[in-house]
Design a protein around this motif. Structure first.
Motif, PDB file in Angstrom:
ATOM      1  N   GLU A 268       3.648  11.203 -11.098  1.00  0.00           N
ATOM      2  CA  GLU A 268       3.671   9.847 -11.635  1.00  0.00           C
ATOM      3  C   GLU A 268       4.963   9.118 -11.224  1.00  0.00           C
ATOM      4  OE1 GLU A 268       3.202  12.553 -13.331  1.00  0.00           O
ATOM      5  OE2 GLU A 268       1.091  12.470 -13.932  1.00  0.00           O
ATOM      6  N   THR A 269       6.067   9.861 -11.210  1.00  0.00           N
ATOM      7  CA  THR A 269       7.333   9.261 -10.790  1.00  0.00           C
ATOM      8  C   THR A 269       7.297   8.885  -9.317  1.00  0.00           C
ATOM      9  OG1 THR A 269       8.512  10.582 -12.452  1.00  0.00           O
ATOM     10  CG2 THR A 269       9.819   9.608 -10.667  1.00  0.00           C
ATOM     11  N   VAL A 270       6.718   9.755  -8.505  1.00  0.00           N
ATOM     12  CA  VAL A 270       6.594   9.461  -7.084  1.00  0.00           C
ATOM     13  C   VAL A 270       5.733   8.216  -6.870  1.00  0.00           C
ATOM     14  CG1 VAL A 270       5.814  10.342  -4.849  1.00  0.00           C
ATOM     15  CG2 VAL A 270       6.875  11.897  -6.500  1.00  0.00           C
ATOM     16  N   ALA A 271       4.639   8.114  -7.641  1.00  0.00           N
ATOM     17  CA  ALA A 271       3.773   6.941  -7.509  1.00  0.00           C
ATOM     18  C   ALA A 271       4.499   5.667  -7.913  1.00  0.00           C
ATOM     19  CB  ALA A 271       2.515   7.136  -8.360  1.00  0.00           C
ATOM     20  N   GLN A 272       5.354   5.735  -8.956  1.00  0.00           N
ATOM     21  CA  GLN A 272       6.104   4.556  -9.372  1.00  0.00           C
ATOM     22  C   GLN A 272       7.127   4.141  -8.315  1.00  0.00           C
ATOM     23  OE1 GLN A 272       7.805   5.521 -13.158  1.00  0.00           O
ATOM     24  NE2 GLN A 272       5.845   5.496 -14.247  1.00  0.00           N
ATOM     25  N   LEU A 273       7.723   5.136  -7.666  1.00  0.00           N
ATOM     26  CA  LEU A 273       8.690   4.807  -6.618  1.00  0.00           C
ATOM     27  C   LEU A 273       8.027   4.126  -5.432  1.00  0.00           C
ATOM     28  CD1 LEU A 273      10.856   8.077  -6.637  1.00  0.00           C
ATOM     29  CD2 LEU A 273      11.474   5.843  -7.569  1.00  0.00           C
ATOM     30  N   LEU A 274       6.785   4.500  -5.149  1.00  0.00           N
ATOM     31  CA  LEU A 274       6.079   3.935  -4.005  1.00  0.00           C
ATOM     32  C   LEU A 274       5.224   2.720  -4.371  1.00  0.00           C
ATOM     33  CD1 LEU A 274       4.890   7.218  -2.251  1.00  0.00           C
ATOM     34  CD2 LEU A 274       6.844   5.781  -1.669  1.00  0.00           C
TER      35      LEU A 274
ATOM     36  N   LEU B  19       2.837   0.480  -1.988  1.00  0.00           N
ATOM     37  CA  LEU B  19       1.422   0.864  -1.997  1.00  0.00           C
ATOM     38  C   LEU B  19       0.597   0.093  -3.016  1.00  0.00           C
ATOM     39  CD1 LEU B  19       1.744   4.757  -1.656  1.00  0.00           C
ATOM     40  CD2 LEU B  19       1.472   3.031   0.138  1.00  0.00           C
ATOM     41  N   GLY B  20       1.236  -0.698  -3.886  1.00  0.00           N
ATOM     42  CA  GLY B  20       0.491  -1.453  -4.876  1.00  0.00           C
ATOM     43  C   GLY B  20       0.283  -0.655  -6.158  1.00  0.00           C
ATOM     44  N   THR B  21      -0.436  -1.284  -7.090  1.00  0.00           N
ATOM     45  CA  THR B  21      -0.648  -0.682  -8.404  1.00  0.00           C
ATOM     46  C   THR B  21      -1.902   0.169  -8.472  1.00  0.00           C
ATOM     47  OG1 THR B  21      -1.789  -2.698  -9.128  1.00  0.00           O
ATOM     48  CG2 THR B  21       0.576  -2.546  -9.572  1.00  0.00           C
ATOM     49  N   ASP B  22      -2.726   0.164  -7.438  1.00  0.00           N
ATOM     50  CA  ASP B  22      -3.925   1.007  -7.440  1.00  0.00           C
ATOM     51  C   ASP B  22      -3.525   2.471  -7.323  1.00  0.00           C
ATOM     52  OD1 ASP B  22      -5.401  -1.279  -7.606  1.00  0.00           O
ATOM     53  OD2 ASP B  22      -5.677  -1.441  -5.424  1.00  0.00           O
ATOM     54  N   ASP B  23      -4.492   3.348  -7.502  1.00  0.00           N
ATOM     55  CA  ASP B  23      -4.236   4.778  -7.382  1.00  0.00           C
ATOM     56  C   ASP B  23      -3.776   5.082  -5.961  1.00  0.00           C
ATOM     57  OD1 ASP B  23      -4.059   7.466  -7.568  1.00  0.00           O
ATOM     58  OD2 ASP B  23      -6.204   7.837  -7.884  1.00  0.00           O
ATOM     59  N   PRO B  24      -2.506   5.496  -5.760  1.00  0.00           N
ATOM     60  CA  PRO B  24      -2.013   5.717  -4.398  1.00  0.00           C
ATOM     61  C   PRO B  24      -2.705   6.872  -3.701  1.00  0.00           C
ATOM     62  CG  PRO B  24      -0.407   6.474  -6.019  1.00  0.00           C
ATOM     63  CD  PRO B  24      -1.488   5.766  -6.767  1.00  0.00           C
ATOM     64  N   GLU B  25      -3.293   7.803  -4.482  1.00  0.00           N
ATOM     65  CA  GLU B  25      -3.981   8.934  -3.870  1.00  0.00           C
ATOM     66  C   GLU B  25      -5.224   8.484  -3.097  1.00  0.00           C
ATOM     67  OE1 GLU B  25      -3.245  11.929  -3.451  1.00  0.00           O
ATOM     68  OE2 GLU B  25      -1.578  12.336  -4.808  1.00  0.00           O
TER      69      GLU B  25
END
Length: 310
Positions: free
Chosen positions: A110-116, A120-126
């Motif tokens: 989750e922290t990695v997703a917030q950093l990106l 990458l936007g607010t959608d699911d980065p996966e």
């Protein structure tokens, strides 16, 4: 034929050609130039500003290198989320048992997703790109190449997708740019010192030209070059002292205001570039250097011009 005022004063004072010290006092105590204190003040203010910026950049680079010296990051680059999590756990377990590792922590996805998120936007980065698993690690004796190669070899079997990078490598271009800016500030200081010396040289020559006839009479009355040079030294000393103090005040205020603006950014990297007490002491010595440079330049200029004059 009417005698020049200086000769008249010399006769009234009872001076002879052998009393040069008193004769030298006949030279008008004129300033080297009205604008000279302001020129020196501007030069000192710019030097203080450049020196303050250079010292702040040096502190920032040193602190960044110190904080990143033993830091490394393990990236698990794997498209399969389950396999990526498995390799991250295996890598963390292996590294935690190694004597070279002082501490480590697995960064939550989750922290990695917030950093990106800004990229990458607010959608699911996966659903866009697979995010790597990250492990922050601090080594006991620094992240040298031999230690990193040994740790990589330990992870080959259980975490083949693992990649170890030092944080210093990521910021190497930034640190190089900071060093270049520091050298640029040093070059600017040298250029300003040369400009200030040139201004003093020009003012001294103009003052000598304006008092040429008086200087010739003083020489005839027994005054020597050293006595005349001291008169101009006292004049430029007063100008340089006033200008140096004024320039220090203005430059120090500008440095303080700039530091306050950067501190308001509340950034870890920028906050490491503050000035210490020793740095402020260095800035306080700038007017002293300006006075010494101005007096020495004025003396050399006057002595050299007097040798050519007579």
């Amino acid at each position: 034929m009417k005698k020049p005022p200086v000769v008249t004063r010399a006769v009234e004072c009872g001076l002879s050609p052998f009393r040069g010290r008193r004769a030298a006092h006949l030279l008008p105590q004129a300033r080297l130039g009205g604008p000279m204190p302001w020129v020196i003040a501007i030069m000192v203010a710019l030097v203080v500003l450049a020196a303050g910026g250079g010292l702040a950049l040096g502190n920032l680079a040193d602190r960044a290198r110190g904080e990143l010296a033993g830091s490394a990051t393990v990236q698990i680059v794997e498209a399969d989320p389950a396999l990526r999590a498995q390799q991250a756990q295996a890598a963390a377990a292996i590294l935690a048992q190694d004597s070279a590792v002082a501490s480590l922590s697995v960064v939550p996805q989750e922290t990695v997703a917030q950093l990106l998120e800004p990229w990458l936007g607010t959608d699911d980065p996966e659903q866009t790109v697979p995010l790597p698993a990250l492990i922050d690690m601090r080594l006991r004796d620094g992240a040298d190449a031999a230690t990193l190669d040994r740790l990589r070899s330990l992870l080959v079997d259980h975490a083949p997708s693992a990649r170890i990078d030092t944080q210093a490598q990521w910021l190497a271009p930034v640190l190089s740019a900071l060093s270049a800016l520091g050298w640029m500030a040093l070059g600017l200081i040298a250029l300003l010192a040369f400009t200030g010396a040139a201004a003093v040289w020009l003012a001294a020559r103009n003052a000598l030209g304006a008092n040429r006839e008086t200087i010739e009479i003083v020489h005839l009355l027994g005054g020597n070059d050293d006595q005349i040079a001291r008169i101009f030294q006292r004049s430029i000393f007063a100008d340089a002292l006033v200008g140096g103090v004024l320039g220090l005040v203005v430059g120090a205020m500008a440095v303080w205001l700039m530091g306050a603006q950067f501190a308001a950014l509340d950034s870890g990297l920028v906050s490491g570039g503050g000035l210490e007490t020793s740095d402020w002491l260095v800035l306080a010595l700038v007017p002293v250097g300006a006075v010494v440079l101005a007096v020495y330049t004025a003396r050399l200029t006057v002595l050299a011009s007097l040798r050519k004059m007579l």
